[in-house]
Design an enzyme around this catalytic site. Structure first.
Site, PDB file in Angstrom:
ATOM      1  N   HIS A 119      36.929  47.476  14.375  1.00  0.00           N
ATOM      2  CA  HIS A 119      35.938  46.913  13.444  1.00  0.00           C
ATOM      3  C   HIS A 119      34.616  46.559  14.111  1.00  0.00           C
ATOM      4  O   HIS A 119      33.789  45.899  13.501  1.00  0.00           O
ATOM      5  CB  HIS A 119      36.481  45.643  12.783  1.00  0.00           C
ATOM      6  CG  HIS A 119      37.541  45.886  11.759  1.00  0.00           C
ATOM      7  ND1 HIS A 119      37.265  46.082  10.433  1.00  0.00           N
ATOM      8  CD2 HIS A 119      38.890  45.970  11.871  1.00  0.00           C
ATOM      9  CE1 HIS A 119      38.388  46.267   9.763  1.00  0.00           C
ATOM     10  NE2 HIS A 119      39.393  46.202  10.613  1.00  0.00           N
ATOM     11  N   LYS A 139      27.642  37.160   2.023  1.00  0.00           N
ATOM     12  CA  LYS A 139      28.405  37.633   3.178  1.00  0.00           C
ATOM     13  C   LYS A 139      28.336  36.516   4.208  1.00  0.00           C
ATOM     14  O   LYS A 139      27.549  35.596   4.046  1.00  0.00           O
ATOM     15  CB  LYS A 139      27.822  38.926   3.734  1.00  0.00           C
ATOM     16  CG  LYS A 139      26.300  38.863   3.902  1.00  0.00           C
ATOM     17  CD  LYS A 139      25.683  40.081   4.526  1.00  0.00           C
ATOM     18  CE  LYS A 139      25.768  41.337   3.740  1.00  0.00           C
ATOM     19  NZ  LYS A 139      26.664  42.322   4.340  1.00  0.00           N
ATOM     20  N   LYS A 171      23.594  40.025  10.375  1.00  0.00           N
ATOM     21  CA  LYS A 171      23.498  40.348   8.958  1.00  0.00           C
ATOM     22  C   LYS A 171      22.105  40.021   8.404  1.00  0.00           C
ATOM     23  O   LYS A 171      21.797  40.310   7.258  1.00  0.00           O
ATOM     24  CB  LYS A 171      24.594  39.630   8.180  1.00  0.00           C
ATOM     25  CG  LYS A 171      25.990  40.146   8.557  1.00  0.00           C
ATOM     26  CD  LYS A 171      27.080  39.540   7.710  1.00  0.00           C
ATOM     27  CE  LYS A 171      28.469  40.000   8.115  1.00  0.00           C
ATOM     28  NZ  LYS A 171      28.940  41.160   7.324  1.00  0.00           N
ATOM     29  N   THR A 180      31.444  45.806   3.029  1.00  0.00           N
ATOM     30  CA  THR A 180      32.162  46.091   1.797  1.00  0.00           C
ATOM     31  C   THR A 180      31.541  45.385   0.605  1.00  0.00           C
ATOM     32  O   THR A 180      31.786  45.773  -0.535  1.00  0.00           O
ATOM     33  CB  THR A 180      33.652  45.694   1.890  1.00  0.00           C
ATOM     34  OG1 THR A 180      33.743  44.373   2.421  1.00  0.00           O
ATOM     35  CG2 THR A 180      34.436  46.659   2.755  1.00  0.00           C
ATOM     36  N   LYS A 193      31.034  46.529  -3.526  1.00  0.00           N
ATOM     37  CA  LYS A 193      31.240  45.715  -4.730  1.00  0.00           C
ATOM     38  C   LYS A 193      29.959  45.680  -5.557  1.00  0.00           C
ATOM     39  O   LYS A 193      29.989  45.780  -6.789  1.00  0.00           O
ATOM     40  CB  LYS A 193      31.635  44.291  -4.345  1.00  0.00           C
ATOM     41  CG  LYS A 193      32.911  44.202  -3.512  1.00  0.00           C
ATOM     42  CD  LYS A 193      33.019  42.833  -2.833  1.00  0.00           C
ATOM     43  CE  LYS A 193      34.048  42.851  -1.722  1.00  0.00           C
ATOM     44  NZ  LYS A 193      33.942  41.672  -0.837  1.00  0.00           N
TER      45      LYS A 193
HETATM   46  C1  LIG Z   1      33.637  41.525   0.433  1.00  0.00           C
HETATM   47  C2  LIG Z   1      33.625  40.212   1.075  1.00  0.00           C
HETATM   48  C3  LIG Z   1      33.082  40.064   2.358  1.00  0.00           C
HETATM   49  C4  LIG Z   1      32.501  41.223   3.145  1.00  0.00           C
HETATM   50  O1  LIG Z   1      31.140  41.353   2.889  1.00  0.00           O
HETATM   51  P1  LIG Z   1      30.225  42.170   3.901  1.00  0.00           P
HETATM   52  O2  LIG Z   1      28.953  42.314   3.174  1.00  0.00           O
HETATM   53  O3  LIG Z   1      30.906  43.456   4.146  1.00  0.00           O
HETATM   54  O4  LIG Z   1      30.110  41.349   5.106  1.00  0.00           O
HETATM   55  C5  LIG Z   1      33.092  38.823   2.939  1.00  0.00           C
HETATM   56  N1  LIG Z   1      33.590  37.746   2.282  1.00  0.00           N
HETATM   57  C6  LIG Z   1      34.105  37.851   1.030  1.00  0.00           C
HETATM   58  C7  LIG Z   1      34.626  36.633   0.346  1.00  0.00           C
HETATM   59  C8  LIG Z   1      34.140  39.076   0.388  1.00  0.00           C
HETATM   60  O5  LIG Z   1      34.674  39.165  -0.830  1.00  0.00           O
END
Ligand SMILES: *Cc1c(COP(=O)(O)O)cnc(C)c1O
Length: 855
Positions: A355, A625, A631, A697, A701
């Site tokens: 990762h 996030k 980030k 991820t 979403k």
């Molecule tokens: C999807 C998700 C993440 C991951 O988000 P990234 O933008 O990939 O860092 C982190 N925390 C929660 C609660 C999520 O649902």
């Protein structure tokens, strides 16, 4: 404004259950029988006093009633697996970010309407009842949520599988936002018990840490699939000691602490996720956690000869690495196999998901500490390392000695170790005549694990107080240091967990195409050259059940209407059918209406949580996030400060936790809350990363839900942009392959920051956002080198490109037809990012398991 991360996704809806043709319908209870079941549990499975039927009690009774339905399917599922004696996959993960389970469970069972009606009969409403459920936040971010999405897909696709994790009593932490920024308190998700978990008193194993034994007990949580009976287990281990270890006589003698010591030592292993590891005690605790996750478990009934034909173990990052020496130990010490047999079985059983792309972020353990706690495992690791050395020597023996030595130095599992005696003589160099009395000695200046810039996508990332950039810059630079007789400091001996994973597993995968390329070409390049066949890509995905169907009912209804069926929930490629209607005015109107109704919900949510009133017609500009320098929430907030008034009104929303000991991230939270009050103004900000995000991820979403994203070409963004079309994605910033060059430019003092960036920094320094001293935060963006400085994550470099791109975002938003079309095409193009697709790939390419439906 600042809101906790998980809650934002929770929307509630009422879905009228229509008995369908699925297998479930014959078992489906109706509202009347559900009503009596809830009443039954309120009375006969009591966890509250009998008088009233109020909220938390209503939630418990409802969940218990759901659990009855799940139990039937759950038991049937493993009954079938046992009878068919099939190969099963075990997904080992330090984190599972499950979130709330009630609506997901009744949604998957297609019982949402029936439960809503039943609760109405009882004077409650489903929405309020569901909101009583505490958040099972046994994870930190994407890595944990990925594990949870995978479980949903495994069950839905009828794959025989298990999740294995730890049952953290206090989770990661619960976030509070105060005037000082973020505050952490213990998560209380188990305080009144969890209705979902089932303790398996017969599934309990001793765990031996050198000197002391504890026992691990299994708590199973049911994971129902969507429109299928398959219900798999998330097995969470909890640590205890037998009652006999309670020192009764010490207790009676008044030595209470001493009497409870054994209990306390065992239980604290499962108190929290990622306990602070600055101290020796903290490090030991973490290692104990990792071993608890990997320690010997069921499988006793499986004949060792057929182990790889019955068991596939996936290691979610390096935290479960110890399962490699553990399996070796079991096979050799307990089953009596010889080394080669055991090694063959182990390798064919385990596989590793990487990762993180940053070498400094790869997990390493102190050899000494590990040896103290797990001496037998260390012995096995040393033997694996020696075998590896032999393999490298036999493969590259014809290279010149320096090259060979370099290979060994980067590839070995053990760091800062002499070569095993069996190959040492190869490296005896001819004596050089010394004509000076000062010798030149090569001192390999290694990056220390304790200095690491933890940019691991998803674990306790970057918790260190400063980003030690020169550690990265100086990595692997051999310094010629003139020394006098005084010997050089002996570098500490380490065990490199990632190397052990690559060596011990039969497959190694990255989590997005670009990331997997970096894994092959950079991070593990030497291993890739040795074993190219091991390396794979498995682009992450998210479950469309939780992330569209259940969280966004208005959008789901539209998709179902325009694609003609609800099949898209299982076959997301059907989402692409929306493409041909992207210009259709009726669809566009419905689409905007759905967005507006969701935004109105967000408006009232924000009002309730923060007191702010915002208008639903504004653009909602969202970044949720974990808070991390990589980030680049700073880029976002700087952009907001810069834009201030000029543009389309936006509501800017940040969500996310900063790791408890990551000082710079907590400063960012404070900064956002300070700027926050403020700048008001269809959602849509994604990933502002540069070359650091393995996959991401949340971007998936957002795209599924018709959000238009602004981001760099990094992680899965590359693939998202490809799928949704480049005209439907706002791209800015440097690309991954340019990063190294840009950092070098910076180090050489050649970078000239944009004036607009300087202005924003000046403005912040002027105290415009209060009296807090932001020097350290702003300082991290300045200078050309030094600890925690020099803008390692290129905020200043990308700033001009970012704000210019934001102007294009505003322009697009002004044309609502164009914007809506872009939005539709994002949903339509997101089908690849279903975790169902990812899981099919793992099942076929790595685990070699077959789906089986439970009749
Ligand atoms: C999807 C998700 C993440 C991951 O988000 P990234 O933008 O990939 O860092 C982190 N925390 C929660 C609660 C999520 O649902």
């Amino acid at each position: 404004m600042f809101i906790p991360l998980l809650d934002i996704y929770i929307y509630i809806y009422i879905y009228i259950y229509i008995g369908g043709e699925s297998d479930l319908s014959s078992f489906a209870p109706d509202a009347a029988s559900i009503t009596s079941s809830i009443k039954y549990h309120a009375e006969f499975t009591p966890v509250f006093s009998p008088e009233r039927f109020e909220l938390p009690k209503a939630f418990f009774a409802t969940a218990q009633s759901v659990r009855d339905s799940l139990l039937i399917n759950w038991n049937a599922t493993y009954d079938v697996y046992e009878k068919l004696n099939m190969k099963q996959a075990y997904y080992l993960s330090m984190e599972f970010l499950q979130g709330r389970a009630l609506l997901n469970a009744i949604g998957n069972l297609e019982l949402t309407g029936a439960f809503a009606e039943a609760l109405k009969n009882l004077g409650h409403n489903l929405e309020n009842v569901a909101s009583q459920e505490p958040d099972a936040a046994l994870g930190n971010g994407g890595l944990g949520r990925l594990a949870s999405c995978f479980l949903d897909s495994l069950a839905t696709l009828n794959y025989p599988a298990w999740g294995y994790g730890l049952r953290y009593k206090y989770g990661l932490f619960k976030q509070r936002i105060t005037k000082d920024g973020q505050e952490e308190v213990a998560e209380e998700w188990l305080e009144i018990g969890s209705p979902w978990e089932v303790v398996r008193n017969d599934v309990s194993y001793p765990i031996k840490f050198y000197g002391k034994d504890i026992k691990a007990v299994a708590y199973d949580v049911p994971i129902p699939g969507y429109k299928t009976r398959t219900t798999i287990s998330l097995r969470l281990w909890s640590t205890q000691v037998p009652s006999a270890d309670f020192d009764l006589s010490a207790f009676n003698a008044g030595e209470h602490t001493k009497a409870c010591e054994a209990q306390a030592n065992a239980e604290k292993i499962c108190y929290i996720l990622y306990p602070g590891d600055e101290s020796e005690e903290g490090k030991i605790l973490r290692l104990k956690q990792q071993y608890t996750l990997c320690s010997r478990r069921s499988g006793d009934r499986i004949k060792w000869e057929e182990f790889p034909e019955k068991v596939a173990v996936q290691m979610n990052d390096t935290h479960p690495t110890l399962c490699i020496p553990e399996l070796m130990r079991i096979l050799i010490d307990l089953k009596g196999l010889n080394w080669n047999e055991a090694w063959n079985i182990t390798q064919r059983t385990v596989a590793y998901t990487n990762h993180t792309v940053l070498p400094e972020a790869l997990e390493k353990w102190s050899y000494e500490l590990m040896q103290k706690l797990l001496p037998r495992h260390v012995e096995i690791i040393e033997a694996i390392d020696e075998e590896l050395v032999h393999e490298i020597v036999s493969k590259y023996g014809s290279l010149d000695l320096n090259k060979l030595e370099e290979k060994l130095t980067t590839m070995r599992i053990l760091e800062n170790f002499d070569l095993p005696s069996s190959v040492a003589e190869l490296f005896i160099k001819p004596e050089i005549s010394v004509d000076d009395d000062t010798e030149t000695v090569e001192v390999h200046d290694k990056v220390e694990a304790s200095d690491k810039v933890v940019i691991n996508d998803e674990d306790d990332a970057g918790k260190k107080t400063s980003v030690k950039t020169e550690a990265a810059a100086e990595k692997d630079i051999d310094k010629k240091t003139p020394v006098s007789p005084e010997p050089a400091v002996i570098p500490p001996k380490k065990v490199r967990m990632a190397n052990l994973c690559v060596v011990g597993g039969h497959a190694v995968n990255g989590v997005a195409e670009i990331h997997s390329e970096i894994v092959k070409e950079e991070v593990f390049n030497d291993f890739y050259k040795l074993w190219p066949e091991k390396f794979q890509n498995k682009t992450n995905g998210v479950t469309p059940r939780r992330w569209i169907r259940f969280c966004n009912p208005p959008l789901s209804a539209i998709i179902t209407k325009w694609t003609g069926t609800e099949d898209w929930v299982l076959k997301t490629e059907k989402l692409a059918e929306l493409q041909k209607f992207a210009d259709n005015e009726d669809l566009q109107n419905e689409w905007r209406e759905a967005k507006r109704s969701n935004k109105i919900k967000v408006v009232s949510f924000l009002k309730e949580k923060t007191g702010y009133s915002v208008v639903p017609d504004a653009m909602f500009d969202i970044q949720v996030k974990r808070i991390h320098e990589y980030k680049r929430q700073l880029l976002n907030i700087f952009g907001i400060i810069y834009r201030k008034t000029n543009f389309v009104p936006r509501v800017c929303i940040f969500g996310g936790k900063a790791f408890a000991t990551y000082v710079q991230a907590k400063r960012i939270v404070k900064f956002i809350t300070d700027v926050g009050a403020t700048i008001n103004h269809d959602p849509e900000i994604g990933d502002l990363t540069a070359g650091m995000e393995a996959s991401g991820t949340s971007n998936m979403k957002f795209a599924m839900n018709g959000c238009i994203q602004i981001g760099t070409l990094d992680g899965a963004n590359v693939e998202i942009r490809e799928e949704v079309g480049e005209e439907n994605f706002f791209l800015f910033g440097a690309q991954a392959h340019e990063i190294a060059g840009l950092r070098k430019e910076r180090a050489d003092g050649k970078f000239v920051p944009d004036e607009r960036f300087e202005e924003v920094k000046e403005f912040v320094r002027s105290g415009a956002f209060g009296s807090y001293n932001y020097d350290d935060l702003i300082g991290s963006l300045e200078g050309n080198e030094c600890f925690g400085r020099a803008d390692y994550f290129l905020v200043g470099k990308d700033f001009p490109s970012y704000i210019e791109c934001q102007e294009k975002v505003d322009e697009a938003y002004r044309d609502q037809k164009r914007w809506t079309k872009m939005s539709i095409l994002n949903t339509a193009g997101s089908y690849k990012f279903s975790s169902d697709r990812t899981i099919h790939e793992y099942a076929k390419d790595i685990w070699n398991i077959e789906a089986v439906e439970i009749a």
